[in-house]
Scaffold this motif. Structure first.
Motif, PDB file in Angstrom:
ATOM      1  N   MET A 138      -8.942  -4.596   2.901  1.00 31.54           N
ATOM      2  CA  MET A 138      -8.887  -4.458   1.463  1.00 31.54           C
ATOM      3  C   MET A 138      -7.476  -4.043   1.064  1.00 31.54           C
ATOM      4  N   LYS A 139      -6.964  -4.631  -0.002  1.00 27.96           N
ATOM      5  CA  LYS A 139      -5.626  -4.305  -0.461  1.00 27.96           C
ATOM      6  C   LYS A 139      -5.559  -4.362  -1.979  1.00 27.96           C
ATOM      7  N   GLU A 140      -4.597  -3.628  -2.538  1.00 29.04           N
ATOM      8  CA  GLU A 140      -4.395  -3.569  -3.977  1.00 29.04           C
ATOM      9  C   GLU A 140      -2.981  -4.033  -4.302  1.00 29.04           C
ATOM     10  N   GLN A 141      -2.755  -4.495  -5.535  1.00 29.79           N
ATOM     11  CA  GLN A 141      -1.445  -4.997  -5.934  1.00 29.79           C
ATOM     12  C   GLN A 141      -0.677  -3.943  -6.726  1.00 29.79           C
ATOM     13  N   THR A 142       0.650  -3.872  -6.493  1.00 30.87           N
ATOM     14  CA  THR A 142       1.517  -2.951  -7.224  1.00 30.87           C
ATOM     15  C   THR A 142       2.929  -3.532  -7.259  1.00 30.87           C
ATOM     16  N   GLU A 143       3.845  -2.855  -7.971  1.00 31.39           N
ATOM     17  CA  GLU A 143       5.231  -3.297  -8.043  1.00 31.39           C
ATOM     18  C   GLU A 143       6.053  -2.634  -6.946  1.00 31.39           C
ATOM     19  N   VAL A 192       1.872  -3.947   2.604  1.00 28.57           N
ATOM     20  CA  VAL A 192       1.565  -5.079   3.472  1.00 28.57           C
ATOM     21  C   VAL A 192       2.809  -5.962   3.585  1.00 28.57           C
ATOM     22  N   ILE A 193       3.272  -6.169   4.829  1.00 28.53           N
ATOM     23  CA  ILE A 193       4.381  -7.081   5.110  1.00 28.53           C
ATOM     24  C   ILE A 193       3.884  -8.061   6.164  1.00 28.53           C
ATOM     25  N   GLU A 194       3.998  -9.354   5.888  1.00 26.77           N
ATOM     26  CA  GLU A 194       3.551 -10.404   6.809  1.00 26.77           C
ATOM     27  C   GLU A 194       2.079 -10.208   7.202  1.00 26.77           C
ATOM     28  N   GLU A 195       1.238  -9.880   6.234  1.00 28.46           N
ATOM     29  CA  GLU A 195      -0.210  -9.661   6.422  1.00 28.46           C
ATOM     30  C   GLU A 195      -0.518  -8.558   7.437  1.00 28.46           C
ATOM     31  N   GLU A 196       0.388  -7.592   7.590  1.00 31.98           N
ATOM     32  CA  GLU A 196       0.192  -6.453   8.483  1.00 31.98           C
ATOM     33  C   GLU A 196       0.414  -5.170   7.686  1.00 31.98           C
ATOM     34  N   TYR A 200       1.513  -6.012  -2.148  1.00 31.62           N
ATOM     35  CA  TYR A 200       0.196  -5.440  -1.882  1.00 31.62           C
ATOM     36  C   TYR A 200       0.330  -4.149  -1.092  1.00 31.62           C
ATOM     37  N   ILE A 201      -0.565  -3.203  -1.395  1.00 34.02           N
ATOM     38  CA  ILE A 201      -0.670  -1.989  -0.597  1.00 34.02           C
ATOM     39  C   ILE A 201      -2.062  -1.975   0.029  1.00 34.02           C
ATOM     40  N   PRO A 202      -2.142  -1.688   1.336  1.00 29.16           N
ATOM     41  CA  PRO A 202      -3.450  -1.689   1.995  1.00 29.16           C
ATOM     42  C   PRO A 202      -4.215  -0.401   1.713  1.00 29.16           C
ATOM     43  N   VAL A 203      -5.526  -0.487   1.775  1.00 25.90           N
ATOM     44  CA  VAL A 203      -6.362   0.707   1.678  1.00 25.90           C
ATOM     45  C   VAL A 203      -6.527   1.226   3.109  1.00 25.90           C
ATOM     46  N   VAL A 204      -5.888   2.358   3.414  1.00 30.72           N
ATOM     47  CA  VAL A 204      -5.918   2.936   4.755  1.00 30.72           C
ATOM     48  C   VAL A 204      -6.873   4.120   4.733  1.00 30.72           C
ATOM     49  N   GLU A 205      -7.919   4.040   5.553  1.00 29.71           N
ATOM     50  CA  GLU A 205      -8.925   5.099   5.594  1.00 29.71           C
ATOM     51  C   GLU A 205      -8.864   5.838   6.924  1.00 29.71           C
ATOM     52  N   ARG A 206      -8.906   7.141   6.842  1.00 27.60           N
ATOM     53  CA  ARG A 206      -8.977   7.969   8.048  1.00 27.60           C
ATOM     54  C   ARG A 206     -10.426   8.402   8.199  1.00 27.60           C
TER      55      ARG A 206
END
Length: 127
Positions: free
Chosen positions: A1-6, A17-21, A65-71
Protein backbone atom coordinates in the motif's frame (compact mmCIF):
# COMPACT_ATOMS: atom_id res chain seq x y z
CA UNK A 1 0.00 0.00 0.00
CA UNK A 2 1.30 3.45 -0.86
CA UNK A 3 0.14 7.07 -0.76
CA UNK A 4 0.94 10.01 -3.06
CA UNK A 5 2.69 13.22 -1.97
CA UNK A 6 4.96 15.98 -3.33
CA UNK A 7 8.77 15.72 -3.36
CA UNK A 8 9.02 19.03 -1.48
CA UNK A 9 7.12 17.64 1.52
CA UNK A 10 9.50 14.72 2.13
CA UNK A 11 11.84 14.72 5.15
CA UNK A 12 15.03 12.85 6.04
CA UNK A 13 14.38 9.62 7.95
CA UNK A 14 10.97 9.11 6.31
CA UNK A 15 10.14 6.63 3.55
CA UNK A 16 9.49 6.88 -0.19
CA UNK A 17 9.14 4.50 -3.14
CA UNK A 18 12.01 4.45 -5.66
CA UNK A 19 11.94 1.90 -8.51
CA UNK A 20 8.95 0.13 -6.85
CA UNK A 21 11.04 -0.49 -3.69
CA UNK A 22 10.26 1.11 -0.30
CA UNK A 23 13.32 3.17 0.75
CA UNK A 24 14.38 5.16 3.82
CA UNK A 25 15.52 8.71 2.94
CA UNK A 26 19.12 9.41 4.01
CA UNK A 27 19.55 12.96 2.69
CA UNK A 28 17.72 15.62 0.70
CA UNK A 29 19.41 18.58 -0.98
CA UNK A 30 17.31 21.22 -2.74
CA UNK A 31 18.70 23.57 -5.43
CA UNK A 32 17.42 27.09 -5.91
CA UNK A 33 15.01 27.79 -8.77
CA UNK A 34 16.78 29.05 -11.89
CA UNK A 35 15.90 31.47 -14.65
CA UNK A 36 14.19 28.78 -16.74
CA UNK A 37 13.31 26.06 -14.28
CA UNK A 38 11.87 25.04 -10.99
CA UNK A 39 13.82 24.06 -7.87
CA UNK A 40 15.09 20.49 -7.97
CA UNK A 41 15.58 18.04 -5.11
CA UNK A 42 18.27 15.35 -4.99
CA UNK A 43 17.24 12.49 -2.72
CA UNK A 44 19.59 9.74 -1.52
CA UNK A 45 17.86 6.71 -0.02
CA UNK A 46 18.53 3.08 0.91
CA UNK A 47 16.12 0.18 0.31
CA UNK A 48 14.45 -1.20 3.43
CA UNK A 49 14.44 -4.81 2.24
CA UNK A 50 17.41 -5.03 -0.18
CA UNK A 51 19.84 -2.46 1.31
CA UNK A 52 20.63 -0.94 -2.12
CA UNK A 53 21.43 2.80 -2.24
CA UNK A 54 19.38 4.80 -4.73
CA UNK A 55 19.44 8.46 -5.81
CA UNK A 56 16.87 10.49 -7.72
CA UNK A 57 16.69 14.11 -8.93
CA UNK A 58 13.22 15.55 -9.49
CA UNK A 59 11.46 18.93 -9.36
CA UNK A 60 10.20 19.86 -5.89
CA UNK A 61 6.62 20.06 -7.20
CA UNK A 62 6.70 16.52 -8.72
CA UNK A 63 4.48 13.81 -7.25
CA UNK A 64 5.90 10.64 -5.69
CA UNK A 65 4.67 7.75 -3.58
CA UNK A 66 5.34 7.02 0.07
CA UNK A 67 4.90 3.44 1.30
CA UNK A 68 2.84 2.50 4.33
CA UNK A 69 5.46 0.89 6.62
CA UNK A 70 4.02 -1.05 9.55
CA UNK A 71 5.96 -2.33 12.52
CA UNK A 72 4.35 -5.49 13.90
CA UNK A 73 5.24 -8.37 16.19
CA UNK A 74 4.92 -12.08 15.72
CA UNK A 75 5.49 -15.24 17.72
CA UNK A 76 8.01 -17.76 16.41
CA UNK A 77 6.25 -21.08 15.69
CA UNK A 78 9.11 -23.05 14.08
CA UNK A 79 12.70 -22.47 12.99
CA UNK A 80 14.20 -24.47 10.10
CA UNK A 81 17.70 -23.39 9.04
CA UNK A 82 17.53 -19.74 7.94
CA UNK A 83 13.71 -19.65 7.77
CA UNK A 84 11.27 -19.09 10.61
CA UNK A 85 7.49 -19.46 10.69
CA UNK A 86 5.83 -16.57 12.54
CA UNK A 87 2.27 -15.99 13.68
CA UNK A 88 1.15 -12.36 13.65
CA UNK A 89 0.02 -11.33 17.14
CA UNK A 90 -3.01 -9.29 15.96
CA UNK A 91 -4.25 -11.06 12.82
CA UNK A 92 -3.18 -14.60 13.84
CA UNK A 93 -1.92 -15.39 10.35
CA UNK A 94 1.10 -17.65 9.77
CA UNK A 95 3.90 -16.80 7.33
CA UNK A 96 7.53 -17.66 6.69
CA UNK A 97 10.31 -15.08 7.01
CA UNK A 98 14.04 -15.19 6.27
CA UNK A 99 16.43 -14.94 9.25
CA UNK A 100 19.63 -12.90 8.70
CA UNK A 101 22.79 -14.95 9.37
CA UNK A 102 23.93 -12.73 12.28
CA UNK A 103 20.49 -12.78 14.00
CA UNK A 104 19.90 -16.56 14.29
CA UNK A 105 20.63 -16.57 18.05
CA UNK A 106 17.84 -14.01 18.73
CA UNK A 107 15.14 -16.16 17.08
CA UNK A 108 13.83 -18.89 19.39
CA UNK A 109 10.62 -20.94 19.26
CA UNK A 110 7.89 -19.36 21.41
CA UNK A 111 9.58 -15.95 21.51
CA UNK A 112 7.84 -12.78 20.29
CA UNK A 113 9.92 -10.77 17.79
CA UNK A 114 9.29 -7.51 15.85
CA UNK A 115 9.12 -7.31 12.04
CA UNK A 116 8.49 -4.69 9.35
CA UNK A 117 5.83 -5.05 6.66
CA UNK A 118 5.46 -2.81 3.59
CA UNK A 119 4.16 -3.29 0.04
CA UNK A 120 3.70 -7.04 0.51
CA UNK A 121 7.22 -7.67 1.85
CA UNK A 122 8.36 -8.58 5.36
CA UNK A 123 11.68 -8.32 7.20
CA UNK A 124 12.77 -9.00 10.79
CA UNK A 125 13.32 -5.79 12.80
CA UNK A 126 16.10 -6.94 15.14
CA UNK A 127 18.91 -4.65 16.29
Amino acid sequence: MKEQTEIGKLKEGRYMVIEEEPCKILSISVSKPGKHGAAKARIDAVGIFDGVKRSIVQPVSAKTYIPVVERKSGQVITVAGTTATLMDMKEFTNFEIEIPADKTAAVEVGKEIPYIESMGKRKLDLE
